[in-house]
Design a protein around this motif. Sequence first.
Motif, PDB file in Angstrom:
ATOM      1  N   ILE B  56      -2.468   5.423  -5.035  1.00 30.62           N
ATOM      2  CA  ILE B  56      -2.479   4.941  -3.623  1.00 30.62           C
ATOM      3  C   ILE B  56      -1.817   3.994  -3.290  1.00 30.62           C
ATOM      4  CG2 ILE B  56      -4.539   3.769  -2.340  1.00 30.62           C
ATOM      5  CD1 ILE B  56      -6.548   5.192  -4.044  1.00 30.62           C
ATOM      6  N   SER B  57      -1.527   2.842  -4.291  1.00 27.19           N
ATOM      7  CA  SER B  57      -0.772   1.918  -3.783  1.00 27.19           C
ATOM      8  C   SER B  57       0.907   2.390  -3.780  1.00 27.19           C
ATOM      9  CB  SER B  57      -0.853   0.870  -4.977  1.00 27.19           C
ATOM     10  OG  SER B  57       0.593   0.536  -5.374  1.00 27.19           O
ATOM     11  N   LEU B  58       1.175   3.185  -4.250  1.00 28.91           N
ATOM     12  CA  LEU B  58       2.615   3.679  -4.421  1.00 28.91           C
ATOM     13  C   LEU B  58       2.615   4.571  -2.773  1.00 28.91           C
ATOM     14  CD1 LEU B  58       5.399   3.731  -5.529  1.00 28.91           C
ATOM     15  CD2 LEU B  58       4.902   5.764  -6.563  1.00 28.91           C
ATOM     16  N   ASN B  59       1.494   5.311  -2.752  1.00 30.38           N
ATOM     17  CA  ASN B  59       1.598   6.177  -1.375  1.00 30.38           C
ATOM     18  C   ASN B  59       1.777   5.164  -0.054  1.00 30.38           C
ATOM     19  OD1 ASN B  59       1.584   8.119   0.197  1.00 30.38           O
ATOM     20  ND2 ASN B  59      -0.224   9.436  -0.876  1.00 30.38           N
ATOM     21  N   LEU B  60       1.319   3.894  -0.092  1.00 32.01           N
ATOM     22  CA  LEU B  60       1.524   3.104   0.891  1.00 32.01           C
ATOM     23  C   LEU B  60       2.963   2.553   1.132  1.00 32.01           C
ATOM     24  CD1 LEU B  60       0.374   1.156   2.910  1.00 32.01           C
ATOM     25  CD2 LEU B  60       0.161  -0.830   1.067  1.00 32.01           C
ATOM     26  N   THR B  61       3.721   2.741  -0.007  1.00 27.87           N
ATOM     27  CA  THR B  61       5.177   2.270   0.011  1.00 27.87           C
ATOM     28  C   THR B  61       5.959   3.537   0.366  1.00 27.87           C
ATOM     29  OG1 THR B  61       4.913   0.682  -1.750  1.00 27.87           O
ATOM     30  CG2 THR B  61       7.103   1.158  -1.037  1.00 27.87           C
ATOM     31  N   VAL B  62       5.539   4.739  -0.088  1.00 28.03           N
ATOM     32  CA  VAL B  62       6.586   5.854  -0.310  1.00 28.03           C
ATOM     33  C   VAL B  62       5.824   6.693   1.020  1.00 28.03           C
ATOM     34  CG1 VAL B  62       7.148   7.902  -1.320  1.00 28.03           C
ATOM     35  CG2 VAL B  62       6.960   6.073  -2.601  1.00 28.03           C
ATOM     36  N   GLY B  63       4.586   6.759   1.173  1.00 21.90           N
ATOM     37  CA  GLY B  63       4.254   7.753   2.338  1.00 21.90           C
ATOM     38  C   GLY B  63       4.086   7.071   3.759  1.00 21.90           C
ATOM     39  N   PHE B  64       3.758   5.818   3.671  1.00 18.90           N
ATOM     40  CA  PHE B  64       3.542   5.165   5.066  1.00 18.90           C
ATOM     41  C   PHE B  64       4.546   4.291   5.326  1.00 18.90           C
ATOM     42  CE2 PHE B  64      -0.870   6.053   3.643  1.00 18.90           C
ATOM     43  CZ  PHE B  64      -1.076   6.869   4.742  1.00 18.90           C
ATOM     44  N   LEU B  65       5.251   3.685   4.324  1.00 18.28           N
ATOM     45  CA  LEU B  65       6.547   2.829   4.589  1.00 18.28           C
ATOM     46  C   LEU B  65       7.818   3.717   4.580  1.00 18.28           C
ATOM     47  CD1 LEU B  65       7.701   0.079   5.408  1.00 18.28           C
ATOM     48  CD2 LEU B  65       7.605  -0.587   2.652  1.00 18.28           C
ATOM     49  N   GLY B  66       7.514   4.640   4.181  1.00 16.18           N
ATOM     50  CA  GLY B  66       8.759   5.611   3.840  1.00 16.18           C
ATOM     51  C   GLY B  66      10.099   5.117   3.244  1.00 16.18           C
ATOM     52  N   GLU B  67       9.587   4.306   2.089  1.00 13.42           N
ATOM     53  CA  GLU B  67      10.806   3.927   1.242  1.00 13.42           C
ATOM     54  C   GLU B  67      10.564   4.174   0.013  1.00 13.42           C
ATOM     55  OE1 GLU B  67      13.370   2.778   2.374  1.00 13.42           O
ATOM     56  OE2 GLU B  67      13.261   1.846   4.233  1.00 13.42           O
ATOM     57  N   LEU B  68      11.525   4.907  -0.843  1.00 19.23           N
ATOM     58  CA  LEU B  68      11.164   5.438  -2.152  1.00 19.23           C
ATOM     59  C   LEU B  68      11.126   4.170  -3.288  1.00 19.23           C
ATOM     60  CD1 LEU B  68      10.703   7.813  -3.672  1.00 19.23           C
ATOM     61  CD2 LEU B  68      13.436   8.120  -3.808  1.00 19.23           C
ATOM     62  N   SER B  69      10.298   3.813  -3.824  1.00 21.68           N
ATOM     63  CA  SER B  69      10.353   2.693  -4.847  1.00 21.68           C
ATOM     64  C   SER B  69      10.170   3.397  -6.382  1.00 21.68           C
ATOM     65  CB  SER B  69       8.902   1.958  -4.607  1.00 21.68           C
ATOM     66  OG  SER B  69       8.867   1.058  -5.820  1.00 21.68           O
ATOM     67  N   LEU B  70      11.010   3.179  -7.157  1.00 27.22           N
ATOM     68  CA  LEU B  70      11.016   3.561  -8.562  1.00 27.22           C
ATOM     69  C   LEU B  70      10.941   2.626  -9.571  1.00 27.22           C
ATOM     70  CD1 LEU B  70      14.661   5.915  -8.069  1.00 27.22           C
ATOM     71  CD2 LEU B  70      12.047   6.716  -7.959  1.00 27.22           C
ATOM     72  N   GLY B  71      10.406   1.642  -8.822  1.00 26.13           N
ATOM     73  CA  GLY B  71       9.938   0.424 -10.143  1.00 26.13           C
ATOM     74  C   GLY B  71       8.438  -0.080  -9.990  1.00 26.13           C
ATOM     75  N   HIS B  72       7.609   0.834  -9.560  1.00 30.48           N
ATOM     76  CA  HIS B  72       6.214   0.649  -9.234  1.00 30.48           C
ATOM     77  C   HIS B  72       5.557   0.110 -10.465  1.00 30.48           C
ATOM     78  CE1 HIS B  72       4.270   0.285  -5.680  1.00 30.48           C
ATOM     79  NE2 HIS B  72       3.255   0.716  -6.143  1.00 30.48           N
TER      80      HIS B  72
END
Lengths: 391, 358
Positions: B56-72
């Motif tokens: 859920i937390s990563l979906n906030l960054t990737v899904g809604f913010l649209g930035e790919l975070s690879l260090g979650h």
Amino acid sequence: MKKFTKIASLALTAVMAATCLAGCGAGSSTSGSASEDKKVIKIGGIGPLTGAAAIYGQAVKNGAEIALDEVNAKGDLKFELKFEDDENDAEKAVNAYNNLKDWGMQVSMGTVTTQPCIAVSAESNSDGMFALTPSASAPDVVKDKDFMFQMCFSDPNQGVASAKYIKEQNLGEKIAIIYNNSDVYSTGIYQKFTSEAQNQGLNVVCVKTFTDDSANDFTSQLNEIKAAGADLVYLPIYYTPASLILTQAKKMQYEPKFFGVDGMDGILTLEGFDKSLAEGVMLLTPFTADAQDEATKSFVKKYNEKYKETPNQFAADGYDVVNAIYEACKKAGITGDMTSEEIGKKLVDTFTSADFKIDGITGTGMTWSKDGEVSKEPKGMVIKNGAYVGM
Amino acid sequence: MNKTRKLSKFTLTNIKCYGMIIVAFAVLYPMLKMNMISNKISGLLIPICAYIVMAISLNLTVGFLGELSLGHAGFMSVGAFSGVITVACMQSGLPAPVKLLAAIIIGGIMAGILGLIIGIPVIRLKGDYLAIVTLAFGEIIKNIINCLYIGVDGSGLHFSMKSAEALNLSDGKIILNGPQGAVGVSKIATFFAGVLLILFALFVVLNLVNSKTGRAVTAIRDNRIAAESVGINITKYKLTAFIISAVIAGMAGALYGLNFSTIAAKKFDFNTSILILVFVVLGGMGNIPGTIIATTLLYMLPEMLRQFSDYRMLIYAIVLILVMLATNSPRAKVFANKIVGIFKKNNETDGEGDVSNG
């Protein structure tokens, strides 16, 4: 109306999914116990069968299976072994342990590698299940756990033994160490070695580290060690990085003595490794495949026939674990219809009793103390003409 | 009929998310208490909760913010270790739920602080660059924790970057022992706490997305230039979303860490970050209910495949490829829409088929 159907369908799906899961879990456990012969004692093993450490898990599994066949052939007790994969990961190891419990495991072989074993031994100890790990060597594995025992030396023992051995045999004046500081095993031995080296008055001139991520190039470490003028390099590491160190040292024409620990065992069977590079390397190990006693000879022969390779120390540990469990079960009068808690209590009493001794292929006259550590003598080995020879 | 049709998308998502979790809990919890669930499943429950919160937390960054975070996984790791240290420092007399709550809160705060520190430089980047930098930060966190030694005794916490001996403990205990990680963690995480944490994460993320801030965040994702031109402060909103995401990840980490008697920094590497990203991608970017289902299924899959022994991970990979193909190929989508359409027609007379809403 639509809202209701949606919510209702949602609720129904969730219920269905949940019952499905619960159903399959419960179903498998009942069918498991019903179909099995009551007399069989179930041993569960966990280790890395896939991933970077797979060679250790596979070796233990193979060794244990050979012992299992021998023990079952004797006919007085019947054992069944199930070995689960943990990918050398504590989380997966706990999952594997739970799986084995559903299968009906009564005695545990612990796990092969250290970190997962610490996690699993906490679980098995609180369940009151007896566990004897073949090769998880950190002291934390058995610390404060009544039901947990080790077949291998603990890391501190190895560090202390190596320092003593180097001093006694007067192997080196200036000692350098390369160890893996992202690895529990390597760090544990290193820490005890350095403190014992101080006691023994050994002169450690240079300590270099690497991590799992940087285990490809050792030239900078070797250069510094060479500059420090070390004549003995202590390598408390596994054999894969050790083989690179040997190769790279040769390339830069640096030829000190190398001294390893039991993780170095296996270097001679490593594919593509030039055995002549390991000439003169010394190591402490509880098992050598070319030992001349009957038990080792027959084990190596069977292993060769069945798996087409020479067994390493891990295979020998696995073999000894099953044999030790068998001897203890026989002595304590354990039958397959006892629960794991009953078996656990009896086996702990047996293992810690004064007259319980095991002669295995990783040591003779092995005994266990209440804290779970094994007491046996390490053997100093040196590689000559591509084979281990006792020192 | 018309009234129900007016249910907003937000309410529907809410009902789906909360409903799913609460129903699953209501069914599983009594069964757990009555020992009706196999050891396998009951052992998986808490890790699944932790991974759902992570996803859920990563979906906030990737899904809604649209930035790919690879260090979650880095944030998860910080949360896990600060949670473990918190519990180790607290008096043993306190009840376990209090300790767990404190650990989760402190885990979240520490990960949030780290999120801020990392976010300030990172958020100025976008796209591939941001992905690479987060990847690097994840590795940095892992390596720092790998050489960190922390112990506690009567006079408080001791830190060292050298060795356990350098801590100079007077009859205390070592909490974090470098690469060996934390050993002897008291396992106080419970399934109930895990479910509460999921509900909390859902509450925060769903409401955030539906708020003014959330609309600003999605606007930045959809068109950065347009968003900037209407006066949205890009850095501020991106940073807000990034930090909230980090805090939730830290909380998940604390729950995860307190479920095992040992954790090491090695666990929270690149692979773990990617695993969570796979959950999010399969569940659907910006699709929270989908993420929850995908996490549960994908986490359980390798355990369910144990009977295939050696071929387990191969089958897992093949299933993953097939599922990704099935959910993403246009043809499969048309097919799925048709099926959904048939069901819809049965329910509705007009059947104008806003299928993507289902």
